[in-house]
Design a protein around this motif. Structure first.
Motif, PDB file in Angstrom:
ATOM      1  N   LYS A 202       0.849  -1.184   0.000  1.00 37.20           N
ATOM      2  CA  LYS A 202       0.000   0.000   0.000  1.00 37.20           C
ATOM      3  C   LYS A 202       0.887   1.237   0.000  1.00 37.20           C
ATOM      4  O   LYS A 202       2.014   1.215   0.500  1.00 37.20           O
ATOM      5  CB  LYS A 202      -0.895   0.027   1.245  1.00 37.20           C
ATOM      6  CG  LYS A 202      -1.868  -1.115   1.324  1.00 37.20           C
ATOM      7  CD  LYS A 202      -2.834  -0.936   2.466  1.00 37.20           C
ATOM      8  CE  LYS A 202      -2.107  -0.954   3.799  1.00 37.20           C
ATOM      9  NZ  LYS A 202      -2.978  -0.845   4.953  1.00 37.20           N
ATOM     10  N   HIS A 203       0.374   2.325  -0.565  1.00 36.10           N
ATOM     11  CA  HIS A 203       1.105   3.584  -0.556  1.00 36.10           C
ATOM     12  C   HIS A 203       1.130   4.134   0.868  1.00 36.10           C
ATOM     13  O   HIS A 203       0.132   4.109   1.583  1.00 36.10           O
ATOM     14  CB  HIS A 203       0.442   4.603  -1.496  1.00 36.10           C
ATOM     15  CG  HIS A 203       1.123   5.930  -1.469  1.00 36.10           C
ATOM     16  ND1 HIS A 203       2.357   6.119  -2.024  1.00 36.10           N
ATOM     17  CD2 HIS A 203       0.755   7.119  -0.925  1.00 36.10           C
ATOM     18  CE1 HIS A 203       2.716   7.379  -1.849  1.00 36.10           C
ATOM     19  NE2 HIS A 203       1.751   8.006  -1.178  1.00 36.10           N
ATOM     20  N   ALA A 204       2.268   4.611   1.267  1.00 31.80           N
ATOM     21  CA  ALA A 204       2.408   5.169   2.611  1.00 31.80           C
ATOM     22  C   ALA A 204       2.727   6.652   2.495  1.00 31.80           C
ATOM     23  O   ALA A 204       3.637   7.044   1.770  1.00 31.80           O
ATOM     24  CB  ALA A 204       3.517   4.457   3.363  1.00 31.80           C
ATOM     25  N   ASP A 205       1.937   7.474   3.167  1.00 30.14           N
ATOM     26  CA  ASP A 205       2.203   8.913   3.194  1.00 30.14           C
ATOM     27  C   ASP A 205       3.232   9.177   4.287  1.00 30.14           C
ATOM     28  O   ASP A 205       3.058   8.795   5.443  1.00 30.14           O
ATOM     29  CB  ASP A 205       0.921   9.693   3.496  1.00 30.14           C
ATOM     30  CG  ASP A 205      -0.077   9.610   2.354  1.00 30.14           C
ATOM     31  OD1 ASP A 205       0.380   9.582   1.193  1.00 30.14           O
ATOM     32  OD2 ASP A 205      -1.292   9.566   2.619  1.00 30.14           O
ATOM     33  N   THR A 206       4.326   9.823   3.899  1.00 30.68           N
ATOM     34  CA  THR A 206       5.394  10.116   4.859  1.00 30.68           C
ATOM     35  C   THR A 206       5.742  11.589   4.801  1.00 30.68           C
ATOM     36  O   THR A 206       5.460  12.278   3.819  1.00 30.68           O
ATOM     37  CB  THR A 206       6.663   9.297   4.545  1.00 30.68           C
ATOM     38  OG1 THR A 206       7.105   9.620   3.230  1.00 30.68           O
ATOM     39  CG2 THR A 206       6.395   7.818   4.637  1.00 30.68           C
ATOM     40  N   ASP A 207       6.349  12.066   5.836  1.00 33.79           N
ATOM     41  CA  ASP A 207       6.833  13.442   5.886  1.00 33.79           C
ATOM     42  C   ASP A 207       8.336  13.374   5.662  1.00 33.79           C
ATOM     43  O   ASP A 207       9.112  13.151   6.586  1.00 33.79           O
ATOM     44  CB  ASP A 207       6.498  14.061   7.246  1.00 33.79           C
ATOM     45  CG  ASP A 207       6.901  15.523   7.314  1.00 33.79           C
ATOM     46  OD1 ASP A 207       7.154  16.122   6.245  1.00 33.79           O
ATOM     47  OD2 ASP A 207       6.960  16.060   8.437  1.00 33.79           O
ATOM     48  N   ASP A 208       8.737  13.560   4.393  1.00 36.80           N
ATOM     49  CA  ASP A 208      10.148  13.436   4.030  1.00 36.80           C
ATOM     50  C   ASP A 208      10.876  14.728   4.396  1.00 36.80           C
ATOM     51  O   ASP A 208      10.639  15.773   3.811  1.00 36.80           O
ATOM     52  CB  ASP A 208      10.270  13.151   2.533  1.00 36.80           C
ATOM     53  CG  ASP A 208      11.703  12.884   2.124  1.00 36.80           C
ATOM     54  OD1 ASP A 208      12.553  12.716   3.020  1.00 36.80           O
ATOM     55  OD2 ASP A 208      11.964  12.840   0.908  1.00 36.80           O
ATOM     56  N   ARG A 209      11.760  14.639   5.357  1.00 36.20           N
ATOM     57  CA  ARG A 209      12.512  15.815   5.799  1.00 36.20           C
ATOM     58  C   ARG A 209      13.970  15.759   5.359  1.00 36.20           C
ATOM     59  O   ARG A 209      14.813  16.431   5.926  1.00 36.20           O
ATOM     60  CB  ARG A 209      12.460  15.909   7.320  1.00 36.20           C
ATOM     61  CG  ARG A 209      11.073  16.044   7.856  1.00 36.20           C
ATOM     62  CD  ARG A 209      11.110  16.148   9.351  1.00 36.20           C
ATOM     63  NE  ARG A 209       9.783  15.862   9.895  1.00 36.20           N
ATOM     64  CZ  ARG A 209       9.504  15.843  11.158  1.00 36.20           C
ATOM     65  NH1 ARG A 209      10.437  16.083  12.035  1.00 36.20           N
ATOM     66  NH2 ARG A 209       8.291  15.574  11.563  1.00 36.20           N
ATOM     67  N   SER A 210      14.256  14.954   4.350  1.00 37.67           N
ATOM     68  CA  SER A 210      15.646  14.797   3.933  1.00 37.67           C
ATOM     69  C   SER A 210      16.142  15.979   3.107  1.00 37.67           C
ATOM     70  O   SER A 210      17.341  16.211   3.021  1.00 37.67           O
ATOM     71  CB  SER A 210      15.810  13.505   3.134  1.00 37.67           C
ATOM     72  OG  SER A 210      15.018  13.563   1.960  1.00 37.67           O
ATOM     73  N   ASP A 211      15.238  16.739   2.440  1.00 32.88           N
ATOM     74  CA  ASP A 211      15.666  17.892   1.660  1.00 32.88           C
ATOM     75  C   ASP A 211      16.054  19.029   2.602  1.00 32.88           C
ATOM     76  O   ASP A 211      15.406  19.262   3.615  1.00 32.88           O
ATOM     77  CB  ASP A 211      14.532  18.375   0.747  1.00 32.88           C
ATOM     78  CG  ASP A 211      14.227  17.396  -0.370  1.00 32.88           C
ATOM     79  OD1 ASP A 211      15.128  16.608  -0.714  1.00 32.88           O
ATOM     80  OD2 ASP A 211      13.103  17.418  -0.889  1.00 32.88           O
ATOM     81  N   PRO A 212      17.092  19.769   2.235  1.00 32.86           N
ATOM     82  CA  PRO A 212      17.447  20.919   3.070  1.00 32.86           C
ATOM     83  C   PRO A 212      16.395  22.013   2.925  1.00 32.86           C
ATOM     84  O   PRO A 212      15.866  22.240   1.837  1.00 32.86           O
ATOM     85  CB  PRO A 212      18.797  21.370   2.507  1.00 32.86           C
ATOM     86  CG  PRO A 212      18.865  20.808   1.145  1.00 32.86           C
ATOM     87  CD  PRO A 212      18.017  19.572   1.132  1.00 32.86           C
ATOM     88  N   LYS A 213      16.074  22.668   4.012  1.00 33.38           N
ATOM     89  CA  LYS A 213      15.081  23.739   3.984  1.00 33.38           C
ATOM     90  C   LYS A 213      15.801  25.075   3.931  1.00 33.38           C
ATOM     91  O   LYS A 213      15.926  25.772   4.921  1.00 33.38           O
ATOM     92  CB  LYS A 213      14.172  23.637   5.195  1.00 33.38           C
ATOM     93  CG  LYS A 213      13.384  22.347   5.184  1.00 33.38           C
ATOM     94  CD  LYS A 213      12.192  22.426   6.051  1.00 33.38           C
ATOM     95  CE  LYS A 213      11.435  21.122   5.870  1.00 33.38           C
ATOM     96  NZ  LYS A 213      10.119  21.127   6.364  1.00 33.38           N
TER      97      LYS A 213
END
Length: 113
Positions: free
Chosen positions: A80-91
């Motif tokens: 199943k598709h999992a919604d995640t909060d990807d914080r790997s990109d620099p902000k």
């Protein structure tokens, strides 16, 4: 034994070549008797021998077939598709790099010479 010449070595292998003085210890005497080979070893049977694997009576050891498991793995699984909060990109928000003043400084230094 500690060799006087090579004090870091527990047993001086060079003692026969250099005739280095070696202080005798009980361990050194044992090594010397082993080197001579004139001491026959005694056969010992011990009731507390735990070197064999511990398997209880009635247990049968057999080869496990991994074929069904491997076939199931090869089939794959529907995920199943999992919604995640990807914080790997620099902000990093708008970045403005100011021009370097190094060139102006170098010109000023050259002008003063």
């Amino acid at each position: 034994a500690i060799c006087v010449r090579h004090s870091t070595l527990p047993f001086c292998r060079l003692r026969t070549q250099f005739r280095t003085f070696v202080m005798s210890t009980p361990q050194e005497k044992v090594f010397q008797s082993i080197e001579k080979g004139n001491q026959p070893l005694k056969h010992i049977e011990s009731a507390s021998d735990r070197s064999a694997p511990r398997i209880e009576e009635g247990v049968q050891v057999r080869k496990v077939s991994r074929e069904p498991f491997l076939k199931e793995v090869e089939k794959g699984a529907s995920l199943k598709h999992a919604d995640t909060d990807d914080r790997s990109d620099p902000k990093v928000e708008e970045v403005h790099i100011k021009p370097s003043k190094h060139g102006d400084l170098m010109k000023e230094i050259q002008a003063k010479k």
